[in-house]
Every structure is written in structure tokens, then in C-alpha cells.
Write an enzyme that holds these catalytic residues in place. Structure first.
Site, short mmCIF file in Angstrom:
data_model
loop_
_atom_site.label_atom_id
_atom_site.label_comp_id
_atom_site.label_asym_id
_atom_site.label_seq_id
_atom_site.Cartn_x
_atom_site.Cartn_y
_atom_site.Cartn_z
N ASP A 169 0.82 -1.27 -0.17
CA ASP A 169 0.00 0.03 -0.05
C ASP A 169 0.76 1.13 0.03
OD1 ASP A 169 0.89 -0.01 2.69
OD2 ASP A 169 -0.97 -0.46 3.43
N ASP A 197 2.71 2.66 2.17
CA ASP A 197 2.76 3.71 3.42
C ASP A 197 3.99 3.77 3.94
OD1 ASP A 197 2.65 1.39 4.62
OD2 ASP A 197 0.69 1.51 5.53
N ASP A 221 3.54 -3.06 9.61
CA ASP A 221 2.23 -2.70 9.10
C ASP A 221 1.19 -4.00 9.45
OD1 ASP A 221 0.51 -1.26 7.75
OD2 ASP A 221 1.33 -1.29 5.85
N ASP A 243 -10.64 3.69 16.77
CA ASP A 243 -10.13 2.33 16.69
C ASP A 243 -11.28 1.50 17.24
OD1 ASP A 243 -8.03 3.09 15.24
OD2 ASP A 243 -6.58 2.09 16.47
N ASN A 300 -3.78 2.18 14.05
CA ASN A 300 -2.13 2.69 14.21
C ASN A 300 -1.51 1.46 14.75
OD1 ASN A 300 -3.40 2.36 16.87
ND2 ASN A 300 -2.99 4.32 17.55
N SER A 316 26.07 4.40 10.28
CA SER A 316 26.12 2.95 10.32
C SER A 316 25.92 2.54 11.86
CB SER A 316 27.40 2.19 9.80
OG SER A 316 28.59 3.02 10.07
CA LIG Z 1 -4.89 1.26 17.92
CA LIG Z 2 2.55 -0.72 3.86
#
Ligand SMILES: [Ca+2]
Ligand SMILES: [Ca+2]
Ligand SMILES: *[C@@H]1O[C@H](CO)[C@@H](O)[C@H](O)[C@H]1NC(C)=O
Ligand SMILES: *[C@@H]1O[C@H](CO)[C@@H](O)[C@H](O)[C@H]1NC(C)=O
Ligand SMILES: *[C@@H]1O[C@H](CO)[C@@H](O)[C@H](O)[C@H]1NC(C)=O
Ligand SMILES: *[C@@H]1O[C@H](CO)[C@@H](O)[C@H](O)[C@H]1NC(C)=O
Ligand SMILES: *[C@@H]1O[C@H](CO)[C@@H](O)[C@H](O)[C@H]1NC(C)=O
Length: 575
Positions: A180, A182, A199, A217, A223, A257
Site C-alpha cells: 500500500d 505507506d 504494518d 479504533d 495505528n 552505520s
Molecule cells: Ca490502535
Molecule cells: Ca504498507
């Protein structure tokens, strides 16, 4: 070219591994790899009292199954020559000169890699190699090896894909699998969950770690912190009830690094440790650019799943921020990359996935340890970033953050390291490439790197104290620039507060010693320039303490509902 794949793959790995490596001089990286491998094989043969052929077979059997056939083919093709050379028990330097992988360019000094006891007196490996090649009647075709380079490595089927990934990571540092788009992935490697919170729906760009919950939610965890649904007793959304006033935030690191946590497993180089497990997770390690962000100071989480390749404690700012407020679960982004300096940090900052108005605020650590003062050849301090350039580069990056960070964020500029302390701590210690022989010290390694023009940081990994001090002085000047930026521009950006954090080496070293550790245990064993796992964890504790003491508002309050969150949501979906 297929026949050389057995050499090629390790060479490629090392090439990819050395942050920002150039090909160098006198055979450069190929020479470095050749002498390491020959020294490893010779010591293995001595330790195990096996024949050279058995050692080679054993070595191939340690590599990942997919690579083993290439390794065997390589030995068959290269075999007679290499086996003759190994049986001759020559100094690896002489062998690699005989293979024409190492050479001495006109006007250049003779470079010396790891060697067995008693052979440090070889004055002219080129000459000795010629004598040896004649004595063993080596085929002239061996000379072709000197033409190996990364381009040809990358044309080998199988290696080609690796090269593609490496290129993609080393260039873009964005998740490769992210349906997606994102910026958050469900896979571990290739800039996935090792680097950025997992994700929880890769089909919806609005659902990702750090989002401001949509519709509380009530039904969907938008989230990815594992908290969702409605409390039947109060009719309130759990997000509102448990997180609403908790001031959630995520942590981001912009760095090099050290922040990405570069580490080469000692078990790959040390003949007393190598085993069939050593390369078990080679592909994962490759996919992560030889970095271990999931165990790093800033964004480490969870357990060590790779004890055959890395050992030590895990602690991090992310872990502590999550413990402080469980609503922050999964909200981390490690945007660090090998070789990043103030010149390249802007590009890394552009890969940040955060949207003002849609996402929670951020705590950003801007931590450039030393690439601004690290060059691969010593010329003068003028080759390093100047204070004015540091100012311009940093301001440009801050201006970008001024446009992209959500309101109420915090940016912490961290002082540069003082790598000048490394030399005295490490120089006389034996390097793992010759644990069994006991002949090659870190001091020798620094010289070897410098001779091949492959050093990670010529100014600090240098026997000349004047040069080390000049490098430290420039690092101090650049740190002073960061400090001044914070003083002068504190109020410049309405969306974030700016702070300066001094990582004071002398103080940290003292605490480290007080905790019962040795100074050399701070450094990673192979390159001795990056920090060890234990020191990454120790640094997290130190930086956390300092952040908490100096600007606690950057960390937000302790969430009084943490215990209830654990009760209701357990592991919150894990990482
Ligand atoms: Ca949540
Ligand atoms: Ca994603
Ligand atoms: C809350 O109510 C819903 C629907 O009435 C029910 O499915 C759910 O199990 C209840 N949850 C708890 C924690 O009691
Ligand atoms: C951030 O704060 C500024 C000033 O307080 C305000 O003008 C702006 O609308 C806020 N931005 C967002 C995305 O809330
Ligand atoms: C830094 O930026 C200023 C203003 O844009 C410019 O005049 C100056 O030449 C820059 N300095 C360097 C060293 O790039
Ligand atoms: C150390 O480096 C400085 C600066 O390049 C040089 O002037 C000096 O001669 C060097 N010292 C030694 C012992 O090589
Ligand atoms: C951090 O703070 C804790 C609690 O005050 C203390 O016990 C610990 O020694 C500190 N650690 C470091 C590395 O400063």
C-alpha cells in the site's frame, strides 16, 4: 565467470559490507577478502589437522545451501592452483599476490595482511609470489582473477538478485515490499519491520504505525499498536480511554552505520569459531545491509534471534519509550544507513513516513557519529566537512523536518563521537582474523586498510597521534555547530522543539568501566570502529537517562494505564 563464484560471493558480501567502500589501491577490497579467506583456511587446516581439500569442502558446507554448489564448482576450477598454494603453506599475502588478486602498484607501499607466525619478514610478496608461481607451475589463467570486479560479480545468476537488492537498499533505503506504499512493511528484511514498525494492514495506506486513530479504533486497529475496540462498561473506545491523554509519539533516528548498528559476525572470520551455523542467516543479514537495527540503540526491540552471529544485551530508546507508554507500540523508524554524513542525511530524512495532521508527533534523534570527519585517505583536514558546511547541511535537513514533522515533535541533535579513543584501546590487541596464529593486531589492520585505501576512517584509525587529534578536533568543531544551531534556532520551527544532547565519551567510558566491563568490549570485534551489541544497549540507557534528565517533555508522561493495556491486549500483536 561462474567458476569463481565461490570467491565471488564472500567478496561481494564484504564489498557490500564495508560502508561506502571504494575499490581502493593495491588490489583493494578483493585483496583484503583474499587474504582473509586464505588466512582462515590455513588456520582451519592447522586447527583441525585436516587436509587442504577437506578444509575446503568443510568451508563450502558452512555456506548457505543455495551457495554450496557454486563454492564446490569454484574449488574445482580454481582448485589445482589454490590447493597447491595452500599446501605450500605460504603466507596468505604471498598466495594472494601469486593469484594476482593483490599487487603493489608503482609508487605504493607494500601492503601486509594477516600472516602466520614468523613470516612477517617477507619484504617483497610480489617477487616471492613469482618464485612460488614458477615453482608450482601455476597456470597463467590465474592472472585473469585480477580483473574481477563488482560489475562482473553482479552478472552471475543468483548473485544478480543480491546485487539488485543491495543496490536498491544502498541507494534508496525504503521498504522493498510495501503493497500500500505507506512506508511500512510486513516482512522483516529489506527495510521492513527490522527498520520500521510492522504494518498491520498492507492493503490500506491509512493504517500504519503512528497514525492518529480513526474513529477511535472502535473496530479496526488503525495505528497498529494492538489497542482497539470498545469498553462495554463505559462505552468508551479503548484508544480514548487508555491512550487518549497519554501523548503518544514515535521514535525516529537519522544517522549512520552506528545508528543502523553495522556488525560483521566474528564467526565468519575467526577460524576458532567458524561452524556450520555461522552463515545460517546470511541472506537475512544481507537483506539488512549488514545492519542490526532491531537490536540497535535507538530502535531495538525484542530478543536476539541470531546467537550464531551476534551476542549481547538489547536495550533501546524505542523499548523504553514503549514501556513508558504502551500506546507507542510499533511506532519506530530507523532511517539510518551505512556511510551517511551531513551531506546525505537529507536524503534519508526524505524517506520518513509521517504526515502532519494524520500521524502522532515524533521524537527524532539526529545522530551523525563521524562520517563527516572520516575519509579513506589521509590528505588534510580540508577533506573533512567544514563547520560552515555542517551548518548548511544541518539547517537544510532541519528545514525539511520543519515542513514534515507533526506538531509537538522533538528533534535532538546528538554530538559526534570521539573516535580518537579507539586506537589506544585496540591497537595492540589481536584481531579475530588471526585468533589462532596470534599475529595480526588491530594496529596492523589499520595500516593494512590504509595501504589498500579501504579504511573506514583514516583520521581515527591511525598510528599517528597528531592525525587522530586533528580529526577529533574537527569532530568537536562540528559538534559545536550543532550546539550553536540549537541555541540560535530554538524557536525557529513551530512544529518541533530542538535540543542538544552531548554523548560525552569520557563520562560514558568511565561508567562502562565502573560497570565491570573492559574498554575493548565497547567495540565490534571485526572492524573495531563500530560499537558492540552490549555497548549499543549501554548507549541506549545512557542516552535515555540524559534525555529524561534534560528534556523529559521529549519522552512524554508515563501512561498510568500501561498495566491495563497489558492485561487487555497482551503482546499487542508483537513486532
Ligand atoms: Ca490502535
Ligand atoms: Ca504498507
Ligand atoms: C462487548 O460487547 C460485544 C457486543 O455486545 C461482545 O461481542 C463482546 O464480547 C463484549 N466484550 C467484552 C470484553 O465483554
Ligand atoms: C500546527 O500548529 C500550528 C501553530 O500552532 C497551526 O497553525 C497548525 O495548523 C498546526 N498543524 C496541524 C497539522 O495541526
Ligand atoms: C552556506 O549557505 C550560505 C547561504 O545559503 C551560502 O552563502 C554559503 O556559501 C554556504 N556555504 C557553504 C560552505 O556551502
Ligand atoms: C604525523 O602526521 C603529521 C601531520 O600529517 C605529520 O606532520 C607528522 O610528520 C606525522 N608523524 C609521524 C611520526 O609520522
Ligand atoms: C541510568 O539511570 C539509572 C537510574 O537512575 C541508573 O541506575 C543507571 O546507572 C544509569 N545508567 C547510565 C548508563 O547512566
Amino acid at each position: 565467470m561462474k567458476s569463481i563464484a565461490g570467491w565471488v560471493l564472500p567478496a561481494l558480501l564484504l564489498f557490500a559490507a564495508i560502508p561506502d567502500s571504494k575499490q581502493g589501491a593495491n588490489g583493494g577490497n578483493n585483496c583484503l577478502v583474499c587474504t582473509y579467506i586464505v588466512a582462515l583456511l590455513e588456520q582451519l587446516t592447522e586447527i583441525r589437522q585436516t587436509s587442504v581439500i577437506e578444509t575446503l569442502d568443510q568451508f563450502c558446507s558452512y555456506l548457505p545451501v543455495d551457495v554450496q554448489p557454486m563454492c564446490h564448482t569454484a574449488i574445482k576450477a580454481l582448485g589445482p592452483a589454490v590447493i597447491k598454494l595452500l599446501i605450500a603453506r605460504e603466507d596468505p599475502n604471498v598466495i594472494c599476490h601469486a593469484l594476482k588478486i593483490c599487487y603493489t602498484e608503482p609508487g605504493q607501499p607494500v601492503c601486509r595482511g594477516p600472516a602466520p607466525p614468523g613470516s612477517s619478514g617477507v619484504k617483497d610478496p610480489d617477487f616471492k609470489a613469482k618464485v612460488l608461481a614458477a615453482r608450482l607451475s601455476l597456470s597463467p589463467a590465474i592472472g585473469q582473477l585480477s580483473h574481477l570486479n563488482v560489475l562482473t560479480f553482479c552478472q552471475i545468476p543468483g548473485v544478480r538478485e543480491l546485487c539488485y537488492w543491495i543496490h536498491r537498499f544502498s541507494d534508496q533505503h525504503e521498504p522493498v515490499k510495501d503493497d500500500d506504499q505507506d512506508g511500512f512493511s510486513t516482512m522483516f528484511g529489506m527495510r521492513g519491520t527490522a527498520w520500521r514498525g510492522k504494518d498491520c494492514s498492507d492493503q490500506a495506506p491509512d493504517i500504519h504505525p503512528g497514525a492518529i486513530p480513526q474513529n477511535g479504533d472502535r473496530e479496526v486497529d488503525s495505528n497498529c499498536n494492538g489497542i482497539f475496540g470498545v469498553n462495554n462498561l463505559t462505552q468508551q473506545n479503548y484508544e480514548d480511554e487508555l491512550c487518549g491523554s497519554s501523548q503518544p509519539r514515535g521514535v525516529v533516528v537519522l544517522g549512520d552505520s552506528i545508528s543502523a548498528h553495522f556488525h560483521l559476525p566474528r564467526q565468519w572470520f575467526d577460524a576458532t569459531l567458524i561452524s556450520k551455523d555461522s552463515f545460517k542467516n546470511l541472506l537475512t543479514i544481507l537483506e539488512n545491509e549488514f545492519d542490526w537495527p532491531s537490536m540497535s540503540t535507538m530502535t531495538g526491540y525484542g530478543e536476539n534471534l541470531w546467537p550464531e552471529a551476534i551476542t549481547g544485551a538489547v536495550d533501546s530508546i524505542y523499548k523504553r519509550l514503549r514501556e513508558r507508554n504502551r500506546c507507542n507500540h510499533r511506532d519506530y523508524q530507523n532511517l539510518a544507513a551505512n556511510g551517511v554524513s551531513s551531506w546525505k542525511v537529507m536524503k534519508a530524512a526524505k524517506t520518513l513516513s509521517r504526515h502532519a495532521g494524520k500521524d502522532q508527533p515524533l521524537l527524532v534523534y539526529f545522530a551523525l557519529a563521524g562520517n563527516d570527519v572520516c575519509t579513506s585517505r589521509w590528505n588534510s583536514v580540508d577533506d573533512m566537512t567544514s563547520p560552515e558546511e555542517m551548518y548548511n547541511n544541518t539547517m537544510a535537513t532541519l528545514d525539511l523536518l520543519g515542513q514534515t514533522l507533526p506538531n509537538n515533535s522533538h528533534v535532538i541533535l546528538v554530538s559526534l563521537l570521539d573516535g580518537g579513543v579507539i586506537y589506544d584501546i585496540m591497537a595492540t590487541r589481536v584481531h579475530p582474523a588471526t585468533t589462532y596464529w596470534g599475529t595480526f593486531t588491530y594496529g596492523d589492520l589499520y595500516q593494512y586498510y590504509e595501504c589498500l585505501q579501504m579504511t573506514l576512517c583514516v583520521g581515527w584509525l591511525n598510528a599517528n597521534k597528531t592525525i587522530r587529534d586533528m580529526t577529533s578536533k574537527r569532530a568537536e568543531q562540528l559538534t559545536a555547530v550543532l550546539q550553536k544551531i540549537v541555541q540560535v534556532h530554538k524557536g525557529r520551527y513551530p512544529n518541533f522543539q530542538m535540543h542538544f544532547l552531548e554523548f560525552n565519551h569520557h563520562e560514558v567510558l568511565k561508567k562502562w568501566l565502573d560497570s565491570g566491563r573492559e574498554a575493548w568490549e565497547m567495540m565490534d570485534a571485526i572492524d573495531s570502529f563500530h560499537t558492540s551489541q552490549d555497548f549499543q544497549a549501554f548507549s541506549a540507557e545512557h542516552i535515555w537517562n540524559q534525555t529524561l534528565a534534560s528534556f523529559p517533555q521529549a519522552l512524554g508522561p508515563v501512561n498510568p494505564h500501561n498495566d491495563r493495556i497489558v492485561q487487555l491486549f497482551g503482546q499487542q500483536g508483537g513486532h
